[in-house]
Design a protein around this motif. Sequence first.
Motif, PDB file in Angstrom:
ATOM      1  N   TYR A  18      24.925   8.194  -5.449  1.00  0.00           N
ATOM      2  CA  TYR A  18      24.650   8.877  -4.190  1.00  0.00           C
ATOM      3  C   TYR A  18      25.374   8.150  -3.070  1.00  0.00           C
ATOM      4  O   TYR A  18      25.256   6.934  -2.933  1.00  0.00           O
ATOM      5  CB  TYR A  18      23.144   8.898  -3.878  1.00  0.00           C
ATOM      6  CG  TYR A  18      22.346   9.748  -4.834  1.00  0.00           C
ATOM      7  CD1 TYR A  18      22.362  11.141  -4.729  1.00  0.00           C
ATOM      8  CD2 TYR A  18      21.561   9.178  -5.828  1.00  0.00           C
ATOM      9  CE1 TYR A  18      21.615  11.932  -5.596  1.00  0.00           C
ATOM     10  CE2 TYR A  18      20.822   9.956  -6.704  1.00  0.00           C
ATOM     11  CZ  TYR A  18      20.855  11.328  -6.578  1.00  0.00           C
ATOM     12  OH  TYR A  18      20.132  12.110  -7.444  1.00  0.00           O
ATOM     13  N   GLU A  77      26.253   7.230   0.965  1.00  0.00           N
ATOM     14  CA  GLU A  77      25.412   6.892   2.109  1.00  0.00           C
ATOM     15  C   GLU A  77      24.910   8.161   2.802  1.00  0.00           C
ATOM     16  O   GLU A  77      23.736   8.256   3.165  1.00  0.00           O
ATOM     17  CB  GLU A  77      26.197   6.016   3.088  1.00  0.00           C
ATOM     18  CG  GLU A  77      25.394   5.554   4.272  1.00  0.00           C
ATOM     19  CD  GLU A  77      26.151   4.593   5.165  1.00  0.00           C
ATOM     20  OE1 GLU A  77      25.499   4.021   6.063  1.00  0.00           O
ATOM     21  OE2 GLU A  77      27.375   4.400   4.986  1.00  0.00           O
ATOM     22  N   VAL A 113      22.095   9.729   0.798  1.00  0.00           N
ATOM     23  CA  VAL A 113      20.858   8.943   0.897  1.00  0.00           C
ATOM     24  C   VAL A 113      20.208   9.161   2.258  1.00  0.00           C
ATOM     25  O   VAL A 113      18.995   9.379   2.350  1.00  0.00           O
ATOM     26  CB  VAL A 113      21.123   7.443   0.634  1.00  0.00           C
ATOM     27  CG1 VAL A 113      19.849   6.633   0.829  1.00  0.00           C
ATOM     28  CG2 VAL A 113      21.677   7.225  -0.775  1.00  0.00           C
ATOM     29  N   GLU A 114      20.998   9.127   3.320  1.00  0.00           N
ATOM     30  CA  GLU A 114      20.455   9.331   4.669  1.00  0.00           C
ATOM     31  C   GLU A 114      19.817  10.720   4.800  1.00  0.00           C
ATOM     32  O   GLU A 114      18.771  10.877   5.433  1.00  0.00           O
ATOM     33  CB  GLU A 114      21.544   9.128   5.721  1.00  0.00           C
ATOM     34  CG  GLU A 114      22.016   7.692   5.849  1.00  0.00           C
ATOM     35  CD  GLU A 114      20.957   6.732   6.371  1.00  0.00           C
ATOM     36  OE1 GLU A 114      20.119   7.138   7.204  1.00  0.00           O
ATOM     37  OE2 GLU A 114      20.976   5.560   5.947  1.00  0.00           O
ATOM     38  N   PHE A 122      14.800   1.053   2.971  1.00  0.00           N
ATOM     39  CA  PHE A 122      14.225   2.400   3.027  1.00  0.00           C
ATOM     40  C   PHE A 122      13.210   2.485   4.169  1.00  0.00           C
ATOM     41  O   PHE A 122      13.236   3.427   4.968  1.00  0.00           O
ATOM     42  CB  PHE A 122      13.598   2.742   1.677  1.00  0.00           C
ATOM     43  CG  PHE A 122      12.962   4.102   1.587  1.00  0.00           C
ATOM     44  CD1 PHE A 122      13.502   5.210   2.221  1.00  0.00           C
ATOM     45  CD2 PHE A 122      11.822   4.275   0.830  1.00  0.00           C
ATOM     46  CE1 PHE A 122      12.912   6.467   2.112  1.00  0.00           C
ATOM     47  CE2 PHE A 122      11.228   5.527   0.711  1.00  0.00           C
ATOM     48  CZ  PHE A 122      11.764   6.625   1.361  1.00  0.00           C
ATOM     49  N   LEU A 182      12.302   5.854  -2.423  1.00  0.00           N
ATOM     50  CA  LEU A 182      13.635   6.392  -2.219  1.00  0.00           C
ATOM     51  C   LEU A 182      14.155   7.022  -3.509  1.00  0.00           C
ATOM     52  O   LEU A 182      14.740   8.096  -3.491  1.00  0.00           O
ATOM     53  CB  LEU A 182      14.585   5.290  -1.741  1.00  0.00           C
ATOM     54  CG  LEU A 182      16.030   5.715  -1.492  1.00  0.00           C
ATOM     55  CD1 LEU A 182      16.111   6.849  -0.473  1.00  0.00           C
ATOM     56  CD2 LEU A 182      16.849   4.514  -1.038  1.00  0.00           C
ATOM     57  N   ILE A 183      13.905   6.355  -4.633  1.00  0.00           N
ATOM     58  CA  ILE A 183      14.418   6.802  -5.934  1.00  0.00           C
ATOM     59  C   ILE A 183      13.278   6.924  -6.943  1.00  0.00           C
ATOM     60  O   ILE A 183      12.454   6.021  -7.067  1.00  0.00           O
ATOM     61  CB  ILE A 183      15.453   5.792  -6.489  1.00  0.00           C
ATOM     62  CG1 ILE A 183      16.686   5.716  -5.599  1.00  0.00           C
ATOM     63  CG2 ILE A 183      15.830   6.131  -7.935  1.00  0.00           C
ATOM     64  CD1 ILE A 183      17.606   6.903  -5.652  1.00  0.00           C
ATOM     65  N   CYS A 186      17.110   9.913 -10.121  1.00  0.00           N
ATOM     66  CA  CYS A 186      18.358   9.436 -10.704  1.00  0.00           C
ATOM     67  C   CYS A 186      18.225   9.234 -12.196  1.00  0.00           C
ATOM     68  O   CYS A 186      17.128   9.117 -12.728  1.00  0.00           O
ATOM     69  CB  CYS A 186      18.858   8.183  -9.999  1.00  0.00           C
ATOM     70  SG  CYS A 186      18.316   6.642 -10.686  1.00  0.00           S
ATOM     71  N   TYR A 203      20.745   0.173  -1.100  1.00  0.00           N
ATOM     72  CA  TYR A 203      19.638   0.637  -0.258  1.00  0.00           C
ATOM     73  C   TYR A 203      18.328  -0.065  -0.601  1.00  0.00           C
ATOM     74  O   TYR A 203      17.271   0.555  -0.664  1.00  0.00           O
ATOM     75  CB  TYR A 203      19.480   2.157  -0.342  1.00  0.00           C
ATOM     76  CG  TYR A 203      20.213   2.876   0.771  1.00  0.00           C
ATOM     77  CD1 TYR A 203      19.549   3.297   1.911  1.00  0.00           C
ATOM     78  CD2 TYR A 203      21.577   3.094   0.685  1.00  0.00           C
ATOM     79  CE1 TYR A 203      20.224   3.937   2.938  1.00  0.00           C
ATOM     80  CE2 TYR A 203      22.268   3.730   1.700  1.00  0.00           C
ATOM     81  CZ  TYR A 203      21.582   4.151   2.825  1.00  0.00           C
ATOM     82  OH  TYR A 203      22.238   4.771   3.844  1.00  0.00           O
ATOM     83  N   GLY A 251      24.892   2.961  -0.368  1.00  0.00           N
ATOM     84  CA  GLY A 251      24.768   4.088  -1.287  1.00  0.00           C
ATOM     85  C   GLY A 251      23.962   3.622  -2.473  1.00  0.00           C
ATOM     86  O   GLY A 251      23.473   2.487  -2.497  1.00  0.00           O
ATOM     87  N   ILE A 252      23.806   4.495  -3.450  1.00  0.00           N
ATOM     88  CA  ILE A 252      23.098   4.138  -4.674  1.00  0.00           C
ATOM     89  C   ILE A 252      24.142   4.073  -5.792  1.00  0.00           C
ATOM     90  O   ILE A 252      24.855   5.048  -6.048  1.00  0.00           O
ATOM     91  CB  ILE A 252      22.004   5.172  -5.041  1.00  0.00           C
ATOM     92  CG1 ILE A 252      21.032   5.392  -3.875  1.00  0.00           C
ATOM     93  CG2 ILE A 252      21.285   4.756  -6.322  1.00  0.00           C
ATOM     94  CD1 ILE A 252      20.201   4.197  -3.488  1.00  0.00           C
TER      95      ILE A 252
END
Length: 185
Positions: free
Chosen positions: A19, A21, A24-25, A56, A135-136, A157, A165, A178-179
């Motif tokens: 992912y 940035e 994610v944002e 996060f 977040l994930i 994911c 992140y 990013g992830i």
Amino acid sequence: MSVDLAHIRQVMAEADCLYTEAQVESAIAAVAQQINGELAERNPVVFCVMNGGLIFSGKLLPKLNFPLELSYLHATRYRNETSGGELFWKAKPEISFIDRDVLIIDDILDEGHTLGAIIDFCRHAGASAVHTAVLIDKDHQRKARPDLKADYVGLSCIDRYIFGYGMDYKGYWRNAPGIYAVKGM
């Protein structure tokens, strides 16, 4: 313990970006919108789970448009390793949340051992309700408690070792924009 920074840099250079940035944002903004709609009138105590939940939380909290009390807690199973052991409390909550709603913000719901233990702790210590934002949410069948689901999820994911992140690789790259997934993991 000496760290091989060349290896740490190589991990990032070879990592797969899952992912960006911007993605994610956007997910964080969507989580904030959900929380604003559901918790604004509940006077929650918000706990950031350190260290993973720091980024996060820092991105999410300014998007919450209601009064809240904020603190942190620190429970871990990883201790800068890539696989977890037993739960270790580094810092328990210091703000009273008896008869209050609690919102726990963490980086990831993986197997759920740490988050499950934190939820149980808050319930047993008198919270009227416990909500979770991650977040994930990692997609696999190894959840410690199959019924454990986060109330607010930014992104899901694949089952790989990820960082960025707030999530780390051996203590590094929590700051990655990013992830990312570690090559081969």
